[in-house]
Design a protein around this motif. Structure first.
Motif, short mmCIF file in Angstrom:
data_model
loop_
_atom_site.label_atom_id
_atom_site.label_comp_id
_atom_site.label_asym_id
_atom_site.label_seq_id
_atom_site.Cartn_x
_atom_site.Cartn_y
_atom_site.Cartn_z
N LYS A 1 37.60 46.20 40.81
CA LYS A 1 38.84 46.22 41.44
C LYS A 1 39.88 47.00 39.82
O LYS A 1 39.75 47.05 39.02
CB LYS A 1 39.19 45.44 40.34
N LYS B 1 39.43 34.67 41.19
CA LYS B 1 40.57 34.50 42.49
C LYS B 1 39.47 35.50 43.47
O LYS B 1 40.11 35.11 44.40
CB LYS B 1 41.83 35.37 42.19
N ARG C 1 44.86 30.10 56.42
CA ARG C 1 45.64 30.83 56.36
C ARG C 1 46.37 31.13 57.79
O ARG C 1 47.71 31.90 57.93
CB ARG C 1 45.39 32.05 55.65
N PHE D 1 37.90 26.01 42.87
CA PHE D 1 38.81 26.48 42.38
C PHE D 1 39.42 25.83 41.18
O PHE D 1 40.79 25.42 41.93
CB PHE D 1 39.41 27.65 42.35
N MET E 1 37.32 33.15 44.96
CA MET E 1 38.13 32.05 46.01
C MET E 1 39.44 33.20 47.39
O MET E 1 40.18 32.83 47.82
CB MET E 1 39.15 31.31 45.30
N GLY E 2 38.95 34.47 47.14
CA GLY E 2 40.05 35.51 48.36
C GLY E 2 41.33 34.75 47.91
O GLY E 2 41.96 35.31 48.06
N LEU E 3 41.75 35.13 46.77
CA LEU E 3 42.93 35.15 46.20
C LEU E 3 43.96 36.36 45.41
O LEU E 3 44.19 36.13 45.24
CB LEU E 3 43.63 33.97 45.26
N THR E 4 42.46 37.34 45.55
CA THR E 4 42.64 38.38 45.06
C THR E 4 41.30 39.19 45.93
O THR E 4 40.42 39.15 45.87
CB THR E 4 43.12 38.69 43.73
N PRO E 5 42.06 40.57 46.89
CA PRO E 5 40.43 41.47 46.95
C PRO E 5 40.49 42.46 46.22
O PRO E 5 41.07 42.54 44.98
CB PRO E 5 41.82 42.61 48.32
N PRO F 1 42.53 25.75 38.58
CA PRO F 1 43.67 27.67 37.57
C PRO F 1 43.84 26.54 36.11
O PRO F 1 43.57 25.85 36.05
CB PRO F 1 44.47 27.77 38.46
N LYS G 1 34.73 33.90 53.97
CA LYS G 1 35.42 32.43 54.06
C LYS G 1 35.53 31.06 54.24
O LYS G 1 36.38 29.97 53.73
CB LYS G 1 36.62 33.10 53.23
N VAL H 1 46.54 39.83 50.26
CA VAL H 1 47.36 39.27 49.54
C VAL H 1 46.51 39.14 48.61
O VAL H 1 45.73 37.77 48.30
CB VAL H 1 47.91 38.23 50.73
N SER H 2 47.73 38.55 47.37
CA SER H 2 47.03 38.49 46.64
C SER H 2 48.07 37.23 45.23
O SER H 2 49.25 37.50 45.52
CB SER H 2 46.98 39.63 44.91
N VAL H 3 47.37 36.75 44.77
CA VAL H 3 48.62 35.86 44.12
C VAL H 3 48.30 35.94 41.89
O VAL H 3 47.23 36.80 41.77
CB VAL H 3 47.89 34.11 44.28
#
Lengths: 270, 229
Positions: B9, B45, A114, B75, B48-52, B77, B66, A268-270
């Motif tokens: 969340k 997600k 990252r 992952f 996988m650290g794609l959303t906190p 998707p 991580k 950051v979010s996806v």
């Protein structure tokens, strides 16, 4: 480190056709502007190759004079690629988040990648800017060749390459003669890109709330820069003014990098 | 083991996860079940650290960092997650470039199994083909865990059968699988555990074989009990 170079190569590969298109566009517009200017000038004195109308005494027309008289052509050639590059500062992030198969998923899951991703995107933008700048120098050499080919012998006059370059207002701005001015111009450009990157990452992390935070963050940084520039009017020695400006610049660069890395690695979010 | 502890969340004012705790073991297929918007994809997600997460912790084999995560867990998707202009072979090369555990032979084997053409472009793939390609990208690496988000969603019956075959193949053996799906019927007989999410919490955490043997119920029966009550 190897991931950084791989990601940088990836970013360059993804932009290569647009960059090549921008370079071709700039060269074509400049070539046309120069050809038109020489043609118009020659027509004014009724000059065709090797002959001239009797009774008319034309002045010679050097390459530097030609460049000095095609300001609008040069502006047209530079402004559009510049606008495209500015748009790409946003697109370099957003293109990964949108579409049927958002690539951001994959990029954010690159092992240990990252921080490399952030610096790769930043370096890519700088690389594109300096590539365009270098291309302008190449284009000037090509334009000089064009001048030699299309200008009637009667009008030709030799001029120095640098005189021609600095006859263009755009060139004065893009490639200032003084090195300190060059550093200031491109340092401010780099800072602007970093601030926009931080703003984008704020938006990608906090969405609508992030837009408000990003706007406040950018406003704060711009205000600080304006205050720094006003320090010239304070009763300070020149070295002290430089120190104030450099400190604020350094703090803003460090702040933008710190915030961006914090966001990209944890928020950051996806 | 992937351990999720007290996960919270929020999306704006809506609480999506409200203290979710469960774990997914290696060698087992665990299914996350829930209505639309129950937070199943969010959980994957978050792993996988794609959303906190707003609160809570996620640990993979006891480690919260991580750093090694992406070599340990893959992952998949519900889309290919590759640029539309890429050819399928470009995507495979991308994975080979960045993942130490990428297994090229297995990737080629999977491409052949799903009858995918490496020269096709990602942007031209149908939903079903994109799902198969996603499975190639996710399963070709030698990871210990695989997370799959809705692998059967919007896919024709023959493609479903092919994907279903993957679940019972050696590609999954010994790995921990955490899958979310609405089409539970496709893989119900293969599941080891099911986590039923309701109102942001774990409503039931069931050992599928035990429920089948001791209560004579299927996962669908338990779902009816939970979601119709």
């Amino acid at each position: 480190m190897s991931h950084y170079f791989k990601l940088l190569a990836l970013e360059v590969r993804r932009f290569r056709y647009i960059l090549a298109g921008m370079m071709a566009y700039a060269l074509i517009v400049e070539c046309l502007a120069v050809a038109r200017e020489i043609h118009n000038y020659a027509n004014r004195y009724g000059i065709k190759e090797g002959t001239r109308e009797p009774g008319v005494l034309p002045q010679t027309y050097s390459f530097a004079d030609v460049i000095g008289n095609v300001q609008s052509g040069f502006a047209l050639a530079v402004v559009l690629p510049l606008a495209a590059l500015l748009a790409y500062v946003l697109l370099i992030w957003y293109r990964d988040w949108f579409g049927r198969h958002p690539f951001a998923f994959r990029l954010l899951m690159v092992p240990g990648g990252r921080i490399s991703l952030y610096f790769a995107k930043l370096t890519a933008i700088l690389l594109f800017i300096f590539s365009m700048l270098a291309w302008q120098l190449v284009a000037m050499a090509i334009l000089k060749l064009e001048y030699a080919v299309v200008t009637p012998e009667l009008l030709k006059e030799s001029s120095r390459f640098t005189d021609a370059m600095y006859a263009s207002e755009i060139f004065k701005l893009l490639l200032p003669l003084r090195f300190t001015q060059f550093l200031i111009n491109y340092g401010m450009g780099l800072l602007a890109v970093m601030l926009v990157f931080a703003g984008i990452l704020l938006e990608r992390s906090y969405r609508i709330r992030g837009i408000v935070i990003a706007a406040l963050y950018l406003a704060l940084n711009v205000t600080l820069l304006v205050l720094a520039s006003m320090s010239i009017e304070l009763p300070l020695y020149p070295s002290e003014t430089v120190a104030v400006c450099l400190t604020i610049f350094g703090l803003e660069v460090a702040g933008a990098i710190w915030l961006s890395l914090k966001l990209i690695t944890g928020k950051v979010s996806v | 083991m992937i351990r999720i502890e007290n996960a919270h969340k929020r999306y704006r004012w809506r609480k999506v996860l409200d203290g979710v705790t469960f774990s997914a073991e290696k060698g087992q297929i665990t299914c996350l079940v829930g209505m639309n918007g129950a937070g199943k994809s969010t959980l994957l997600k978050a792993i996988m650290g794609l959303t906190p997460l707003s609160k809570g912790s996620i640990r993979v084999d006891g480690v919260g960092s991580k750093r090694e995560l992406y070599e340990k867990v893959s992952f998949i998707p519900d889309h290919a997650a590759m640029p539309g202009g890429y050819r399928l072979e470009d995507g495979l090369q991308f994975m080979a470039d960045y993942y130490k555990r990428w297994n090229e032979a297995r990737a080629n084997e999977l491409m052949a199994f799903f009858r995918l053409d490496p020269r096709d472009r990602v942007g031209n793939l149908s939903k079903g083909t994109a799902a198969k390609y996603g499975l190639v990208l996710g399963l070709a690496a030698d990871t210990e865990f695989v997370l799959m988000d809705e692998p059967f969603s919007g896919i024709d019956v023959f493609s479903r059968e092919m994907i279903g075959e993957v679940f019972s193949s050696r590609l999954i053996e010994d790995r921990g699988v955490l899958v979310t799906t609405h089409e539970i019927g496709e893989i119900e007989y293969l599941l080891d555990r099911a986590i039923l999410l309701k109102d942001g919490k774990v409503a039931r955490d069931i050992d599928c074989e035990q429920v089948r043997d001791e209560q004579g119920k299927s996962v669908l029966d338990v779902m009816r009990e939970v979601y119709r009550s």
